[in-house]
Scaffold this motif. Structure first.
Motif, mmCIF file in Angstrom:
data_model
loop_
_atom_site.group_PDB
_atom_site.id
_atom_site.type_symbol
_atom_site.label_atom_id
_atom_site.label_comp_id
_atom_site.label_asym_id
_atom_site.label_seq_id
_atom_site.Cartn_x
_atom_site.Cartn_y
_atom_site.Cartn_z
ATOM 1 N N MET A 1 -5.740 1.877 9.056
ATOM 2 C CA MET A 1 -4.934 2.066 7.842
ATOM 3 C C MET A 1 -4.632 0.709 7.231
ATOM 4 N N HIS A 2 -4.931 0.536 5.913
ATOM 5 C CA HIS A 2 -4.768 -0.749 5.247
ATOM 6 C C HIS A 2 -3.375 -0.868 4.660
ATOM 7 N N THR A 3 -2.873 -2.089 4.604
ATOM 8 C CA THR A 3 -1.630 -2.336 3.884
ATOM 9 C C THR A 3 -1.940 -2.405 2.392
ATOM 10 N N ASN A 4 -0.862 -2.370 1.552
ATOM 11 C CA ASN A 4 -1.061 -2.464 0.108
ATOM 12 C C ASN A 4 -1.714 -3.784 -0.273
ATOM 13 N N GLN A 5 -1.299 -4.867 0.439
ATOM 14 C CA GLN A 5 -1.879 -6.161 0.109
ATOM 15 C C GLN A 5 -3.364 -6.203 0.435
ATOM 16 N N SER A 6 -3.765 -5.619 1.555
ATOM 17 C CA SER A 6 -5.184 -5.650 1.901
ATOM 18 C C SER A 6 -5.992 -4.814 0.927
ATOM 19 N N LYS A 7 -5.396 -3.719 0.434
ATOM 20 C CA LYS A 7 -6.086 -2.908 -0.569
ATOM 21 C C LYS A 7 -6.307 -3.708 -1.832
ATOM 22 N N GLU A 8 -5.236 -4.453 -2.223
ATOM 23 C CA GLU A 8 -5.378 -5.232 -3.442
ATOM 24 C C GLU A 8 -6.419 -6.322 -3.272
ATOM 25 N N GLN A 9 -6.415 -6.981 -2.109
ATOM 26 C CA GLN A 9 -7.404 -8.026 -1.883
ATOM 27 C C GLN A 9 -8.815 -7.459 -1.929
ATOM 28 N N HIS A 10 -8.964 -6.227 -1.414
ATOM 29 C CA HIS A 10 -10.280 -5.598 -1.462
ATOM 30 C C HIS A 10 -10.679 -5.286 -2.900
ATOM 31 N N SER A 11 -9.735 -4.712 -3.652
ATOM 32 C CA SER A 11 -10.059 -4.353 -5.038
ATOM 33 C C SER A 11 -10.255 -5.579 -5.897
ATOM 34 N N ALA A 12 -9.599 -6.702 -5.500
ATOM 35 C CA ALA A 12 -9.718 -7.919 -6.297
ATOM 36 C C ALA A 12 -11.058 -8.599 -6.097
ATOM 37 N N SER A 13 -11.782 -8.207 -5.042
ATOM 38 C CA SER A 13 -13.028 -8.900 -4.749
ATOM 39 C C SER A 13 -14.176 -8.441 -5.633
ATOM 40 N N THR A 22 -9.748 -2.750 -11.591
ATOM 41 C CA THR A 22 -9.173 -1.699 -10.745
ATOM 42 C C THR A 22 -7.749 -2.003 -10.297
ATOM 43 N N GLU A 23 -7.257 -3.217 -10.507
ATOM 44 C CA GLU A 23 -5.886 -3.556 -10.143
ATOM 45 C C GLU A 23 -4.917 -2.966 -11.164
ATOM 46 N N ARG A 24 -3.680 -2.703 -10.728
ATOM 47 C CA ARG A 24 -2.707 -2.093 -11.621
ATOM 48 C C ARG A 24 -1.318 -2.716 -11.446
ATOM 49 N N PHE A 25 -0.620 -2.867 -12.587
ATOM 50 C CA PHE A 25 0.799 -3.189 -12.569
ATOM 51 C C PHE A 25 1.599 -1.923 -12.292
ATOM 52 N N SER A 26 2.797 -2.072 -11.718
ATOM 53 C CA SER A 26 3.765 -0.982 -11.786
ATOM 54 C C SER A 26 4.339 -0.995 -13.198
ATOM 55 N N GLN A 27 5.004 0.080 -13.603
ATOM 56 C CA GLN A 27 5.525 0.153 -14.974
ATOM 57 C C GLN A 27 6.532 -0.961 -15.237
#
Length: 458
Positions: A1-13, A22-27
């Motif tokens: 199970m990935h953390t939110n940060q690892s997901k972002e690092q993956h999507s940022a690559s 694919t990255e998103r801001f919160s509102q």
């Protein structure tokens, strides 16, 4: 199970070729980031000058009207284009139009952002240097503030502070949208608000501050001219970071569920509040200590330190003031750097960290002539009476940004058929917005472009 940060690092690559960014801001995070993009150094030294020159509160009222009728519609257009295109300022225009020529038009904004950051980081470095000097007490060890400023910008120390700014900016951008840009804006923007309020209270409680408040808030409509209207429109436009691709790029990270209309109003309100509080800090202080608010950078780095030195706890309040400027500069620098970083990621398929490091370093190198030319550390970097710093400022602010804004208005008004759906406006509001984008904004932005380019003179 990935953390939110690892997901972002993956999507940022990587960038999904179909979905785009694919990255998103919160509102809430997006609104803070967009406000951070709009607040900057200009409202602290340019805004007091033009407000004083063109009628005080009368000009501020005109600036507010321009921000509402032109600035906000263009801001909404940039957000809508960014969210629908899900790419850099260049790619979004191509995706939505289906024509590659729009990629070249979009690249104008990307180039403008890069040029702006190259010299903006130099001035941001000055603010960090002065914050350090103020808190350490070194700034007030001598009363020759003009001599100190001249010797500082005439040395090689601005390069060191420029590097610090670019390292911080690149590091924040490299961490991603939610773990970097949003996270640090959640810290910096509330801190900025607290500092604004503290400094405004200090300025308003100075003996004799009422004269400065009266000048700022009592209108002199006799000073309003056609030129003042164009200046107000230009400042409203630039204070929202329009025309440089920053808002469009941030729009690529906005969630589909977020109301762009409400977000536009929130960002516009934040920018207006910042300008108001800046005026309530600068005008009382300048009037109490007999300063001239038309000095530009000299006001901030020469005149105001003299004023702080005469205040109780002056070193502390001076330090807070320069920290305020440093925060405003950093939040703007982050949004500006994200513009070319997004383009580099798309163009070369690089990961976020590599793209941020490369772009920040290249921007630092391009900014070196600005760092050493403005104070004369390296003499001879001039052409037609302007330093390299002056030419970068003139080219970006007076040519590229108005041109970028004109491109956005024409694209949203005439060439993009999906504007109504993406903007999320009701029929009546959409028709009004479309009318502004087709008939009002292009004409007025075009006049601003001609005025700042020197074609129109008064």
């Amino acid at each position: 199970m990935h953390t939110n940060q690892s997901k972002e690092q993956h999507s940022a690559s990587a960038i999904d070729p179909k979905q785009g960014m694919t990255e998103r801001f919160s509102q809430y995070g997006f609104i803070l980031a967009a406000i951070g993009s709009s607040v900057g150094l200009g409202n602290m030294w340019k805004f007091p000058y033009i407000t004083g020159q063109y009628g005080g509160a009368a000009f501020f009222l005109l600036f507010t009207i321009c921000l509402i009728i032109i600035g906000l519609p263009v801001l909404l257009a940039e957000l809508a284009i960014g969210r629908a295109g899900r790419g850099s300022a260049s790619t979004s225009l191509v995706r939505l139009s289906g024509k590659k020529i729009w990629g070249g038009f979009g690249f104008i904004s990307i180039a403008g952002a890069f040029i702006i950051l190259s010299y903006y980081a130099v001035v941001a470095g000055w603010t960090m240097h002065y914050a350090f000097l103020s808190f350490s007490g070194q700034l007030f060890s001598s009363s020759d503030y003009g001599g100190h400023f001249g010797s500082f910008i005439g040395s090689y120390w601005p390069i060191v502070w420029q590097a610090v700014v670019m390292l911080l900016t690149g590091w924040i951008v490299a961490r991603g949208v939610s773990s970097g840009i949003e996270k640090y804006n959640r810290i910096l923007i509330p801190g900025l608000v607290v500092l604004l309020i503290l400094l405004a209270v200090r300025a308003l409680t100075l003996e004799g501050a009422g004269e400065g408040v009266s000048f700022f808030l009592q209108p002199d409509f006799s000073k309003l001219t056609a030129e003042s209207a164009l200046v107000a429109l230009g400042h409203a436009f630039f204070s929202l970071s329009l025309g440089m691709g920053a808002i469009m790029t941030y729009g690529a990270y906005v969630d589909r569920k977020q109301s762009l209309g409400k977000a536009t109003l929130a960002v516009g309100s934040g920018d207006l509040l910042y300008a108001l509080l800046a005026g309530l800090i600068i005008f009382p202080t300048t009037f109490v200590f007999g300063l001239e608010p038309a000095q530009g950078p000299g006001l901030v780095f020469v005149a105001l330190p003299a004023a702080f030195s005469a205040m109780p706890l002056g070193a502390w309040f001076g330090g807070l003031f320069f920290v305020l400027l440093a925060i405003a500069a950093l939040t703007s620098a982050v949004s500006i750097l994200e513009v070319p970083v997004a383009w580099v990621r798309e163009k070369f398929g690089w990961g976020r960290a590599g793209a941020a490091a490369f772009t920040a370093f290249l921007c630092f190198l391009v900014g070196l002539p600005s760092a050493v030319s403005v104070g004369g550390a390296v003499p001879g970097i001039e052409f037609m009476g302007k330093t390299f710093f002056d030419w970068m400022d003139f080219l970006s602010s007076n040519i590229i940004l108005p041109l970028g804004g004109l491109i956005v208005t024409l694209f949203a008004g005439y060439f993009w058929k999906g504007a109504a759906k993406e903007a999320g406006l009701s029929t009546w509001w959409f028709n009004l917005w479309l009318f502004m984008m087709r008939w009002v904004a292009p004409v007025l932005v075009g006049l601003v472009f001609l005025y700042y380019a020197g074609v129109i003179r008064f």
